[in-house]
Write a protein that holds these residues in place. Structure first.
Motif: not given
Length: 317
Positions: A108, A110-113, A182, A186, A197, A200-201, A203, A268
């Motif tokens: 992941s 940026g997919g999980d937010v 996600y 999302s 937002q 995100s993952t 980061e 993402g």
């Protein structure tokens, strides 16, 4: 005559041995998946009969959320599950049976937010607020990592169990200030003007790894089965490259979003192709991630699991 008889006996034994050699590929493996862009290539493989073409008997069990997948696996209703490494580690800690990681679909990236109601625009502003997280530990893990990057902890917020199907509604009613979520959920939430937002993952690169795990001893010929799974996985990836219109339509429809939205969500996710599977499975990154997840779960749930020996309970096949 004796030579003919002996030849028949030898040939019959050969057929028997050959049939026994093929038997491991015919065992039905019930694999649980929930909506997530990276898992959709497993769905595509099933829809295009790539599993069957590789000699695998895999039955996909489609469930709504990661919590449902984890529960079904723990109760023995499925033999394998697609989940994040967080659910897989938690299951392994709660079981005496070893769990084998047989595929890494994606990271992941940026997919999980985390999505907040405006005017909130940062993680720091979540202090003292109610945050929606899906039952299970992915949401809690992501929230804890996001808070830690802003010198906060889970003690600084109130977590409420909110299922992904109800996330948009709870945000609209302002029952929660933010939600860990996600795609495709999302995607729906971000259609609202009041949603923003804030994390995100992307980061926390490499912290959220998606895996396919199988209960130890569920496979009759594990190495052969895994190689065939790699091939079926790659066939799905290659089909999407050569037939994008058909492939992305199939996957987007299962997620209940448009092709454009699916492609945006897929951006993402870092997909792992066949030629990188073994390297990724046996990488120091995966080993360190499993240890980090175990240690974080100990802090979050105030457990005292011996994380130094976690590799004996979960790891690559």
């Amino acid at each position: 005559m004796m030579r003919v008889f002996n030849s028949i006996v030898v040939f019959s034994l050969f057929l028997l041995i050959a049939s026994c050699a093929e038997e491991p590929s015919q065992k039905t493996i019930r694999l649980g998946i929930n909506p997530w862009p990276g898992y959709e290539f497993l769905y595509l493989a099933a829809q295009k009969d790539f599993f069957k073409k590789e000699g695998l008997d895999i039955e996909l069990v489609e469930l709504a959320a990661l919590a449902d997948i984890k529960r079904a696996f723990e109760h023995g209703r499925i033999d394998a599950m697609a989940s994040t490494i967080i659910e897989a580690v938690e299951v392994s800690l709660n079981s005496d049976q070893k769990i084998d990681i047989v595929l890494i679909p994606d990271f992941s990236n940026g997919g999980d937010v985390i999505i907040a109601n405006k005017p909130l625009t940062s993680i720091a502003e979540l202090k003292g607020k109610k945050i929606g997280v899906e039952l299970g530990l992915l949401g809690s893990f992501i929230l804890s990592q996001a808070l830690a990057k802003n010198d906060l902890s889970l003690d600084d917020v109130t977590m409420l169990n909110v299922e992904q199907l109800n996330a948009n509604n709870q945000l609209l009613l302002e029952n929660v200030a933010a939600m860990v979520t996600y795609p495709p959920f999302s995607t729906e939430i971000l259609r609202q003007d009041n949603a923003s937002q804030i994390f995100s993952t992307a980061e926390i690169p490499g912290d959220v790894i998606d895996v396919v795990v199988v209960r130890e001893n569920a496979l009759l010929n594990p190495t052969q089965w895994q190689q065939k799974l790699f091939s079926a996985w790659q066939r799905a990836l290659d089909f999407a490259k050569s037939n994008p219109d058909e492939a992305y339509k199939i996957m987007a429809e299962r997620e209940g979003i448009s092709v454009e939205e699916f492609l945006e969500a897929l951006a993402g996710v870092s997909i792992i192709e066949k030629d990188q599977q073994l390297k990724t499975l046996h990488s120091e990154q995966l080993t360190n991630n499993i240890l980090k997840v175990c240690q974080t779960l100990n802090k979050m749930e105030k457990h005292q699991n011996t994380c130094e020996t976690i590799s004996s309970k979960i790891g690559p096949l």
